[in-house]
Design a protein around this motif. Structure first.
Motif, mmCIF file in Angstrom:
data_model
loop_
_atom_site.group_PDB
_atom_site.id
_atom_site.type_symbol
_atom_site.label_atom_id
_atom_site.label_comp_id
_atom_site.label_asym_id
_atom_site.label_seq_id
_atom_site.Cartn_x
_atom_site.Cartn_y
_atom_site.Cartn_z
ATOM 1 N N GLY A 297 0.793 -1.223 0.000
ATOM 2 C CA GLY A 297 0.000 0.000 0.000
ATOM 3 C C GLY A 297 0.825 1.272 0.000
ATOM 4 O O GLY A 297 0.252 2.370 -0.064
ATOM 5 N N THR A 321 0.510 0.740 4.369
ATOM 6 C CA THR A 321 -0.864 0.963 4.851
ATOM 7 C C THR A 321 -1.524 -0.323 5.327
ATOM 8 O O THR A 321 -2.628 -0.283 5.883
ATOM 9 C CB THR A 321 -1.715 1.579 3.732
ATOM 10 O OG1 THR A 321 -1.721 0.685 2.602
ATOM 11 C CG2 THR A 321 -1.138 2.916 3.308
ATOM 12 N N ARG A 322 -0.878 -1.458 5.108
ATOM 13 C CA ARG A 322 -1.419 -2.728 5.594
ATOM 14 C C ARG A 322 -0.258 -3.666 5.902
ATOM 15 O O ARG A 322 0.863 -3.475 5.425
ATOM 16 C CB ARG A 322 -2.368 -3.348 4.563
ATOM 17 C CG ARG A 322 -1.803 -3.569 3.191
ATOM 18 C CD ARG A 322 -2.863 -4.175 2.254
ATOM 19 N NE ARG A 322 -2.308 -4.474 0.943
ATOM 20 C CZ ARG A 322 -2.289 -3.618 -0.068
ATOM 21 N NH1 ARG A 322 -2.798 -2.388 0.091
ATOM 22 N NH2 ARG A 322 -1.773 -3.975 -1.231
#
Length: 373
Positions: A297, A321-322
């Protein structure tokens, strides 16, 4: 010249000097004939390596009319060490023995005196003196030829060892090619097929885009694998170049097909040395691969520019982001990049950034020349 041995001109000079000393000690310098013959024999030793027979002929008269025999013995030794015809030094040895044994002038020879015991002992001594340099010269020649034969045998064994190593390497390369074809290529083909099925069957646009990227990368990997298999199967039989090699012109396609949101900024010309272009390409490729593996991400930025007589390649990414998936890794990527950069006189620096992302910086000298301190 072997280590520890004097140069040939020095040895020749020492022999000439020794012959001159012998002349000063054993020749009546008031006699013009004796002096001329002795000096001619002494200085003729400078020619002994190029003209051994001529040197002996020039040195023989001094053994006939004087007691200075050093130059003649040295010339006879040189002739024996260089001649491959044994009869030639043998005949010269007999000539030297006769010249040294018979009195001068020959008109003073009395056969009755030659038959006396002291004369016979002197004859044996003279023959031994003449035979010694011949045997020594032949021994030196045999030693020299033996050394050459041993060197040839050593070279032949080294060549045989290289052939054996090449044969073993060929077998290993063939086995590796089979493994790559039977295992890796098969699995990558399955990935490409499954990605194609997912691309066609999925209704989610994001999923279809990801499947298309996977399929594209799988097909590209298959092409590279097939080329590598053909290279390995060549096994040295013919030169197979790893072509086509990536260049700066391929960077945009690499960034676009990386499967992540990435931006490329570059102002480098396209005429840089191929080694520099490959180093930049492989650095960007490795950096984007690491972003995809370890920072899902995240967005990446690739900046390549020229400044301060150096080429700078900087790849940064934001924080993921993940969570990242646990993927197998040998941790050889950055090590290989550093080694490639060092070969070109450059450096690679990598580390986390303050915002939780990561930064990789490749610096290479202009024109790809190694740095010289």
């Amino acid at each position: 010249m072997s280590p520890g041995r004097l140069p040939a001109p020095v040895v020749d000079g020492l022999l000439v000097g020794a012959a001159l000393v012998d002349t000063w000690v054993n020749v009546d310098l008031t006699d013009p004939a004796e002096t001329v013959c002795a000096l001619l024999a002494a200085f003729a030793l400078a020619l002994r390596r190029r003209l051994p027979l001529t040197t002996f002929v020039l040195a023989l008269p001094t053994a006939l009319i004087t007691d200075a025999v050093f130059a003649t013995i040295a010339a006879l030794y040189t002739l024996s060490s260089l001649s491959r015809r044994l009869w030639l030094p043998a005949v010269c040895a007999l000539a030297f023995a006769a010249a040294d044994f018979l009195p001068w002038p020959w008109s003073a020879v009395r056969p009755a005196e030659l038959a006396r015991t002291p004369s016979l002992i002197q004859l044996v001594y003279t023959l031994a003196t003449a035979a010694a340099p011949v045997f020594l010269g032949q021994l030196v020649q045999a030693h020299r030829e033996l050394s050459l034969r041993l060197a040839e045998i050593s070279d032949a064994r080294e060549h045989e060892r290289l052939l054996t190593d090449q044969s073993i390497l060929s077998e290993e390369r063939a086995q590796l090619a089979r493994e790559m074809h039977d295992v890796v290529s098969h699995q990558v083909s399955l990935i490409a097929v499954q990605a194609g099925a997912l691309q066609v069957g999925s209704r989610d646009n994001e999923t279809r885009a990801a499947a298309a990227t996977i399929r594209q990368l799988s097909v590209q990997t298959l092409d590279e694998l097939r080329h590598m298999v053909s290279v390995l199967r060549a096994s040295g039989g013919r030169r197979t170049e790893l072509t086509p090699q990536p260049s700066l012109a391929d960077l945009r396609r690499l960034v676009a097909g990386s499967g992540i949101e990435a931006e490329l900024e570059t102002d480098l010309p396209g005429d840089l040395p191929p080694t520099v272009q490959r180093a930049v390409y492989r650095t960007v490729q490795e950096a984007l691969t690491n972003v995809r593996k370890h920072a899902p991400g995240a967005r990446a930025t690739v900046r390549i520019h020229h400044g301060d007589d150096a080429l700078h390649t900087v790849v940064t990414n934001t924080a993921p982001t993940r969570p990242a998936l646990a993927l197998p890794s040998a941790h050889h990527g950055l090590v290989g990049l550093r080694q490639r950069a060092e070969l070109l006189g450059g450096t690679v620096e990598a580390g986390p950034t303050a915002d939780g992302g990561y930064r990789l910086h490749l610096e290479l000298p202009a024109e790809g020349r190694p740095n010289r301190e």
